[in-house]
Design a protein around this motif. Sequence first.
Motif, PDB file in Angstrom:
ATOM      1  N   PRO A 136     -89.379  82.492 -72.896  1.00 53.93           N
ATOM      2  CA  PRO A 136     -90.840  82.649 -72.794  1.00 53.93           C
ATOM      3  C   PRO A 136     -91.323  83.591 -71.691  1.00 53.93           C
ATOM      4  CG  PRO A 136     -90.286  80.364 -73.174  1.00 53.93           C
ATOM      5  CD  PRO A 136     -88.987  81.078 -72.946  1.00 53.93           C
ATOM      6  N   ILE A 137     -90.791  83.461 -70.470  1.00 55.29           N
ATOM      7  CA  ILE A 137     -91.288  84.286 -69.368  1.00 55.29           C
ATOM      8  C   ILE A 137     -90.845  85.735 -69.546  1.00 55.29           C
ATOM      9  CG2 ILE A 137     -91.347  84.607 -66.863  1.00 55.29           C
ATOM     10  CD1 ILE A 137     -90.888  81.622 -66.537  1.00 55.29           C
ATOM     11  N   ASN A 138     -89.611  85.942 -70.010  1.00 50.60           N
ATOM     12  CA  ASN A 138     -89.151  87.300 -70.310  1.00 50.60           C
ATOM     13  C   ASN A 138     -90.014  87.934 -71.396  1.00 50.60           C
ATOM     14  OD1 ASN A 138     -86.366  88.444 -69.132  1.00 50.60           O
ATOM     15  ND2 ASN A 138     -86.303  86.207 -69.093  1.00 50.60           N
ATOM     16  N   THR A 139     -90.403  87.143 -72.372  1.00 47.82           N
ATOM     17  CA  THR A 139     -91.286  87.638 -73.430  1.00 47.82           C
ATOM     18  C   THR A 139     -92.600  88.135 -72.841  1.00 47.82           C
ATOM     19  OG1 THR A 139     -90.335  86.161 -75.112  1.00 47.82           O
ATOM     20  CG2 THR A 139     -92.565  86.982 -75.504  1.00 47.82           C
ATOM     21  N   GLY A 140     -93.151  87.364 -71.899  1.00 46.56           N
ATOM     22  CA  GLY A 140     -94.387  87.774 -71.234  1.00 46.56           C
ATOM     23  C   GLY A 140     -94.205  89.033 -70.401  1.00 46.56           C
ATOM     24  N   PHE A 141     -93.044  89.129 -69.751  1.00 45.79           N
ATOM     25  CA  PHE A 141     -92.749  90.299 -68.922  1.00 45.79           C
ATOM     26  C   PHE A 141     -92.764  91.579 -69.761  1.00 45.79           C
ATOM     27  CE2 PHE A 141     -89.266  93.222 -67.639  1.00 45.79           C
ATOM     28  CZ  PHE A 141     -89.812  93.724 -66.466  1.00 45.79           C
ATOM     29  N   TYR A 142     -92.088  91.563 -70.916  1.00 41.82           N
ATOM     30  CA  TYR A 142     -92.022  92.766 -71.748  1.00 41.82           C
ATOM     31  C   TYR A 142     -93.359  93.052 -72.441  1.00 41.82           C
ATOM     32  CZ  TYR A 142     -87.050  93.201 -70.952  1.00 41.82           C
ATOM     33  OH  TYR A 142     -85.822  93.384 -70.354  1.00 41.82           O
ATOM     34  N   ARG A 143     -94.111  91.997 -72.703  1.00 40.44           N
ATOM     35  CA  ARG A 143     -95.459  92.189 -73.262  1.00 40.44           C
ATOM     36  C   ARG A 143     -96.304  93.068 -72.341  1.00 40.44           C
ATOM     37  NH1 ARG A 143     -99.856  87.208 -72.998  1.00 40.44           N
ATOM     38  NH2 ARG A 143    -101.500  88.499 -72.080  1.00 40.44           N
ATOM     39  N   VAL A 144     -96.227  92.800 -71.049  1.00 37.80           N
ATOM     40  CA  VAL A 144     -97.001  93.581 -70.076  1.00 37.80           C
ATOM     41  C   VAL A 144     -96.355  94.947 -69.840  1.00 37.80           C
ATOM     42  CG1 VAL A 144     -97.922  93.650 -67.722  1.00 37.80           C
ATOM     43  CG2 VAL A 144     -97.826  91.473 -68.960  1.00 37.80           C
ATOM     44  N   LEU A 145     -95.031  94.963 -69.682  1.00 39.32           N
ATOM     45  CA  LEU A 145     -94.316  96.212 -69.381  1.00 39.32           C
ATOM     46  C   LEU A 145     -94.576  97.276 -70.450  1.00 39.32           C
ATOM     47  CD1 LEU A 145     -92.219  97.621 -67.496  1.00 39.32           C
ATOM     48  CD2 LEU A 145     -90.449  96.765 -69.057  1.00 39.32           C
ATOM     49  N   PHE A 146     -94.509  96.889 -71.714  1.00 37.36           N
ATOM     50  CA  PHE A 146     -94.660  97.851 -72.800  1.00 37.36           C
ATOM     51  C   PHE A 146     -96.101  98.371 -72.935  1.00 37.36           C
ATOM     52  CE2 PHE A 146     -90.885  95.874 -75.317  1.00 37.36           C
ATOM     53  CZ  PHE A 146     -90.001  96.508 -74.458  1.00 37.36           C
ATOM     54  N   ALA A 149     -94.969  89.954 -60.841  1.00 36.93           N
ATOM     55  CA  ALA A 149     -94.880  88.498 -60.745  1.00 36.93           C
ATOM     56  C   ALA A 149     -94.024  87.920 -61.869  1.00 36.93           C
ATOM     57  CB  ALA A 149     -96.280  87.888 -60.782  1.00 36.93           C
ATOM     58  N   LEU A 150     -94.192  88.423 -63.097  1.00 35.30           N
ATOM     59  CA  LEU A 150     -93.417  87.915 -64.232  1.00 35.30           C
ATOM     60  C   LEU A 150     -91.922  88.233 -64.082  1.00 35.30           C
ATOM     61  CD1 LEU A 150     -95.884  88.735 -67.141  1.00 35.30           C
ATOM     62  CD2 LEU A 150     -95.090  86.456 -66.485  1.00 35.30           C
ATOM     63  N   PHE A 151     -91.623  89.397 -63.517  1.00 32.88           N
ATOM     64  CA  PHE A 151     -90.216  89.745 -63.277  1.00 32.88           C
ATOM     65  C   PHE A 151     -89.588  88.771 -62.286  1.00 32.88           C
ATOM     66  CE2 PHE A 151     -86.917  91.951 -60.830  1.00 32.88           C
ATOM     67  CZ  PHE A 151     -86.047  92.306 -61.864  1.00 32.88           C
ATOM     68  N   ILE A 152     -90.314  88.459 -61.225  1.00 37.96           N
ATOM     69  CA  ILE A 152     -89.796  87.525 -60.209  1.00 37.96           C
ATOM     70  C   ILE A 152     -89.626  86.133 -60.820  1.00 37.96           C
ATOM     71  CG2 ILE A 152     -90.324  86.377 -58.015  1.00 37.96           C
ATOM     72  CD1 ILE A 152     -91.772  88.993 -57.182  1.00 37.96           C
ATOM     73  N   PHE A 153     -90.649  85.685 -61.602  1.00 35.76           N
ATOM     74  CA  PHE A 153     -90.565  84.369 -62.249  1.00 35.76           C
ATOM     75  C   PHE A 153     -89.345  84.300 -63.171  1.00 35.76           C
ATOM     76  CE2 PHE A 153     -95.501  84.035 -62.141  1.00 35.76           C
ATOM     77  CZ  PHE A 153     -95.442  83.725 -60.788  1.00 35.76           C
ATOM     78  N   SER A 154     -89.181  85.329 -64.000  1.00 30.35           N
ATOM     79  CA  SER A 154     -88.071  85.324 -64.963  1.00 30.35           C
ATOM     80  C   SER A 154     -86.717  85.379 -64.266  1.00 30.35           C
ATOM     81  CB  SER A 154     -88.216  86.498 -65.942  1.00 30.35           C
ATOM     82  OG  SER A 154     -88.112  87.744 -65.265  1.00 30.35           O
ATOM     83  N   LEU A 155     -86.662  86.110 -63.151  1.00 33.59           N
ATOM     84  CA  LEU A 155     -85.414  86.251 -62.402  1.00 33.59           C
ATOM     85  C   LEU A 155     -84.911  84.897 -61.910  1.00 33.59           C
ATOM     86  CD1 LEU A 155     -83.431  88.411 -61.273  1.00 33.59           C
ATOM     87  CD2 LEU A 155     -84.827  88.434 -59.188  1.00 33.59           C
ATOM     88  N   PHE A 156     -85.829  84.078 -61.415  1.00 36.26           N
ATOM     89  CA  PHE A 156     -85.444  82.788 -60.838  1.00 36.26           C
ATOM     90  C   PHE A 156     -85.378  81.659 -61.873  1.00 36.26           C
ATOM     91  CE2 PHE A 156     -86.857  85.005 -57.001  1.00 36.26           C
ATOM     92  CZ  PHE A 156     -85.854  84.654 -56.102  1.00 36.26           C
ATOM     93  N   VAL A 157     -86.148  81.775 -62.951  1.00 35.67           N
ATOM     94  CA  VAL A 157     -86.214  80.673 -63.925  1.00 35.67           C
ATOM     95  C   VAL A 157     -85.289  80.884 -65.113  1.00 35.67           C
ATOM     96  CG1 VAL A 157     -87.724  79.377 -65.483  1.00 35.67           C
ATOM     97  CG2 VAL A 157     -88.595  80.154 -63.265  1.00 35.67           C
ATOM     98  N   GLU A 158     -85.259  82.105 -65.658  1.00 36.38           N
ATOM     99  CA  GLU A 158     -84.520  82.356 -66.894  1.00 36.38           C
ATOM    100  C   GLU A 158     -83.397  83.380 -66.751  1.00 36.38           C
ATOM    101  OE1 GLU A 158     -88.455  81.758 -69.795  1.00 36.38           O
ATOM    102  OE2 GLU A 158     -87.658  83.759 -69.344  1.00 36.38           O
ATOM    103  N   GLY A 159     -83.478  84.216 -65.717  1.00 34.75           N
ATOM    104  CA  GLY A 159     -82.575  85.358 -65.624  1.00 34.75           C
ATOM    105  C   GLY A 159     -83.149  86.515 -66.414  1.00 34.75           C
ATOM    106  N   VAL A 160     -82.780  87.724 -66.039  1.00 37.35           N
ATOM    107  CA  VAL A 160     -83.332  88.908 -66.705  1.00 37.35           C
ATOM    108  C   VAL A 160     -82.650  89.100 -68.057  1.00 37.35           C
ATOM    109  CG1 VAL A 160     -83.624  91.403 -66.567  1.00 37.35           C
ATOM    110  CG2 VAL A 160     -83.874  89.995 -64.509  1.00 37.35           C
TER     111      VAL A 160
END
Length: 313
Positions: free
Chosen positions: A37-47, A193-204
Amino acid sequence: MNIIKRQNETRDILLELVAVAFLATGGIFVKFSALSPINTGFYRVLFSFPFLFLLAYKHLKQLTKKDVLILLIAGVFLAGDVALWNLSFSYTSVANANLLTNLTPFTVIPVSYFLFKEKIPKFFLVGAAITLFGVFVLISGKANPSTSNYFGDFLAFCASFFYASFLLIAYRLRDRLESSVIMFVSSFGSVTALFIFSLFVEGVQVPHGVEQLWPLLALTFCLQIVGHNLLAHCQGKINVNLSSILCLAQPAIASLYSFVIFSERLSIKEIIGIIIVIAGVYLVKAQYDEKEYNYKASIKNEDQIDEVSERTL
């Protein structure tokens, strides 16, 4: 600073409802995403960066250093909303996640009254109460309630406070800045912020192939480029309290999406809740129509009095 007078015109209200309809698709594409989920949000913003830059670059000169800092903070709030909202879909229905994330009036209305001195029409709270009652009827109408459902509901409810904070900041900055500028600059705060969240919660995680990319691109287009950008645009046209109530139409739309696409069962109680939400939104909108009509009538009367006085002189 020139403060925009929000006219709350019907065309702008309809435009915001279009934005809400696009935002309501978020749960669909999050469920289709192969990424966490968090990685999904990260790429949503990045793209979204290239597209938002094309919309914003002509207006970036409007920005001050203070504006940039405030927008980065706004982006962090939006990231909190995205992370919790996306996570909630793993535990609860699309309809309920959309519903609870949009309980922003609990935050927006009192803050806008005390901070922005936004006047509230006489029967506004009645319409808002009806809308929120419909929301709770909808959530209590779960066909198969479980502990995990309620945990997902809690995550979505927490997301509403982050979302409300973002909306309030965007609303005030819309007095001077274009919506595309708000979305482009705040995205830097969100993606960090989403990158940091994903790094600690799900991994990149890195998406591979069309099958993993298309839900992310759909999220980027429907939410980041069209939905939030159009919503930010409408905040320059519509009072923040009315805007937050209009966002409560999103759960009703999401319920229909989830019923058609995921066959998420809608109980009679949930359908009644949707109808009550729509009725409450209509009543709130009618209050602003009456307020605007009375305002225009008073202006017209003042002009007529001035015209008579000039003729008398």
